[in-house]
Design a protein around this motif. Structure first.
Motif, PDB file in Angstrom:
ATOM      1  N   TYR A  79       0.696  -1.240  -0.029  1.00 55.04           N
ATOM      2  CA  TYR A  79      -0.183   0.002  -0.074  1.00 55.04           C
ATOM      3  C   TYR A  79       0.864   1.193  -0.001  1.00 55.04           C
ATOM      4  O   TYR A  79       0.352   2.259  -0.611  1.00 55.04           O
ATOM      5  N   TYR A  91      -0.881   0.568  -3.860  1.00 50.98           N
ATOM      6  CA  TYR A  91      -1.737  -0.346  -4.202  1.00 50.98           C
ATOM      7  C   TYR A  91      -2.799  -0.554  -3.097  1.00 50.98           C
ATOM      8  O   TYR A  91      -2.485  -0.258  -1.958  1.00 50.98           O
ATOM      9  N   PRO A  92      -4.009  -0.990  -3.076  1.00 49.09           N
ATOM     10  CA  PRO A  92      -5.126  -0.775  -2.127  1.00 49.09           C
ATOM     11  C   PRO A  92      -4.803  -1.591  -1.188  1.00 49.09           C
ATOM     12  O   PRO A  92      -4.894  -2.935  -1.136  1.00 49.09           O
ATOM     13  N   ARG A  93      -4.679  -1.147   0.155  1.00 47.76           N
ATOM     14  CA  ARG A  93      -4.635  -1.982   1.106  1.00 47.76           C
ATOM     15  C   ARG A  93      -5.875  -3.001   1.445  1.00 47.76           C
ATOM     16  O   ARG A  93      -5.797  -3.948   1.897  1.00 47.76           O
ATOM     17  N   HIS A  94      -6.974  -2.287   1.025  1.00 47.80           N
ATOM     18  CA  HIS A  94      -8.367  -3.235   1.402  1.00 47.80           C
ATOM     19  C   HIS A  94      -8.680  -3.941   0.196  1.00 47.80           C
ATOM     20  O   HIS A  94      -9.825  -4.678   0.073  1.00 47.80           O
ATOM     21  N   ALA A  95      -7.588  -4.338  -0.711  1.00 52.30           N
ATOM     22  CA  ALA A  95      -7.855  -5.340  -1.924  1.00 52.30           C
ATOM     23  C   ALA A  95      -7.930  -6.700  -1.106  1.00 52.30           C
ATOM     24  O   ALA A  95      -7.035  -7.106  -0.502  1.00 52.30           O
ATOM     25  N   THR A 130      -8.369 -10.718  -5.442  1.00 50.15           N
ATOM     26  CA  THR A 130      -8.220  -9.493  -6.458  1.00 50.15           C
ATOM     27  C   THR A 130      -7.184 -10.074  -7.524  1.00 50.15           C
ATOM     28  O   THR A 130      -6.221 -10.698  -7.164  1.00 50.15           O
ATOM     29  N   ARG A 152      -4.260 -10.164   3.602  1.00 44.64           N
ATOM     30  CA  ARG A 152      -4.010  -8.536   3.720  1.00 44.64           C
ATOM     31  C   ARG A 152      -2.833  -7.865   3.038  1.00 44.64           C
ATOM     32  O   ARG A 152      -1.733  -8.532   3.197  1.00 44.64           O
ATOM     33  N   ALA A 158     -11.514  -4.313  -5.017  1.00 43.46           N
ATOM     34  CA  ALA A 158     -11.296  -3.450  -3.888  1.00 43.46           C
ATOM     35  C   ALA A 158     -12.064  -2.540  -3.396  1.00 43.46           C
ATOM     36  O   ALA A 158     -11.811  -1.712  -2.473  1.00 43.46           O
TER      37      ALA A 158
END
Length: 377
Positions: A289, A293-297, A301, A315, A357
């Motif tokens: 992240y 890059y999205p941490r919440h992916a 994904t 995570r 995400a």
């Protein structure tokens, strides 16, 4: 190219593929950008085109994108007065539209000096124009047709136009912004409200963003304002960019820096959010992240490794993420990985990454971190 390079816009400097040992890289395909502009030109018909390059050209490099479209775009739309002045000083002569207008009285003289076109959307801006000794010769007047962010209420338009006329501003264009050109409710109510006002005024108009340009040709007006489609992403959740004839512009790539073999029941990463149901190999990718890059992916994904499709597991960490190597027997430390776009690791649709995400490609592009080296070409 870094922030001290002549012509680089304030706050938009980024070195181009500087020597960095860590393998993550982004590539910006300017030929794809020009192709996507041609798609926008086809849909625009006789309307002129503002190429929207705000937010560092949606994370793609405002200076590089402006240069790539310099012989194609009728004008550029952006936010900051400083960035617009930098374009002028670098020799860009096209019209420049400031989408949020100006923010302080001292900005008004700069607009006139550098031939910039501000959006006027509030009584406070009108007062600043009236108090200025030197004013721009042209403005866009933004109407609030139910987006309820910026803009004058419809009933205010006659007074606004009268005050601008008294100031001697010779060119006025009316604009608004659609809230749901990409959604189920569409544009009917907003377009009807705007058309009733614009028809009475008899002035040039600008309405269509990417979604309206692609879906509602009746909104083209005199100027269109494509943004996300220029960068190869679809404005629609249910229509792919490729089916719209668009090509990805940003390609984010890295490599595997580690491989682990899990036994059934073992977990992966912070919080152990993924648990192996059977023995399996996983790869560790140099991307996290802090790279944008999205941490919440979540697990699932899409990603591509060594030319084959894969998925994120568990995570996302600050500097790394895990991926599934099941069935990818050729994967080794150093194997190429594509996070989104087209690369040595394979092909991954950025819109699918964003959907997994729970976000949009806009956010992924804009979030690309300064530490990620970028090559334009």
């Amino acid at each position: 190219m870094n922030s001290s390079t002549p012509g680089v816009l304030p706050g938009q400097g980024r070195e181009s593929c500087r020597p960095v040992s860590r393998p993550i890289r982004a590539r910006i395909d300017l030929n794809a950008l020009r192709h996507n502009f041609a798609v926008a030109r086809h849909h625009a018909g006789p309307a002129r085109i503002w190429a929207v390059i705000k937010a560092n050209a949606y994370g793609h490099g405002q200076w590089q994108v402006a240069r790539a479209l310099a012989d194609l775009a009728d004008g550029f739309a952006l936010l900051e007065v400083e960035s617009a002045i930098a374009l002028r000083q670098a020799g860009f002569s096209q019209p420049l539209l400031l989408l949020e207008g100006f923010f302080a009285p001292e900005d008004v003289a700069l607009l006139a000096r550098h031939d910039l076109t501000p959006v006027v959307h509030s009584p406070a801006q009108l007062l600043m124009l009236e108090a200025a000794a030197n004013r721009p010769g042209q403005v866009y007047v933004k109407l609030n047709t139910s987006m309820n962010r910026l803009g004058f209420c419809p009933g205010q338009l006659p007074e606004v136009l009268e005050r601008l006329q008294r100031l001697g501003i010779r060119e006025v264009t009316l604009m608004s912004h659609f809230a749901e050109a990409d959604g189920g409710r569409g544009i009917e109510a907003q377009f009807g409200c705007f058309s009733a006002l614009a028809g009475d005024a008899g002035l040039p108009v600008s309405l269509a963003n990417s979604a309206a340009l692609l879906r509602y040709p009746e909104t083209r007006g005199d100027w269109v304002r494509p943004g996300i489609m220029l960068y190869g992403s679809s404005p629609f959740a249910d229509i792919s960019a490729s089916s719209l004839g668009l090509r990805p512009v940003m390609h984010l790539e890295s490599r595997l820096i580690g491989i682990q073999t899990l036994a059934a029941g073992e977990r992966v990463g912070y919080g152990g959010l993924f648990q192996a149901g059977q023995p399996m190999r996983i790869g560790i990718v140099a991307c996290g992240y802090a790279d944008g890059y999205p941490r919440h992916a979540p697990t699932g994904t899409p990603i591509a490794v060594a030319g084959q499709p894969s998925r994120v597991l568990g995570r996302v960490s600050m500097d790394m993420l895990a991926c599934d190597l099941s069935g990818i027997d050729a994967a080794r430390v150093g194997s190429p990985v594509t996070l989104w776009g087209i690369g040595e690791g394979g092909t991954v649709d950025v819109d699918q990454v964003a959907a997994a995400a729970g976000t949009l490609s806009y956010e992924l592009f804009c979030a690309l971190a300064p530490r990620v080296p970028v090559a334009w070409g």
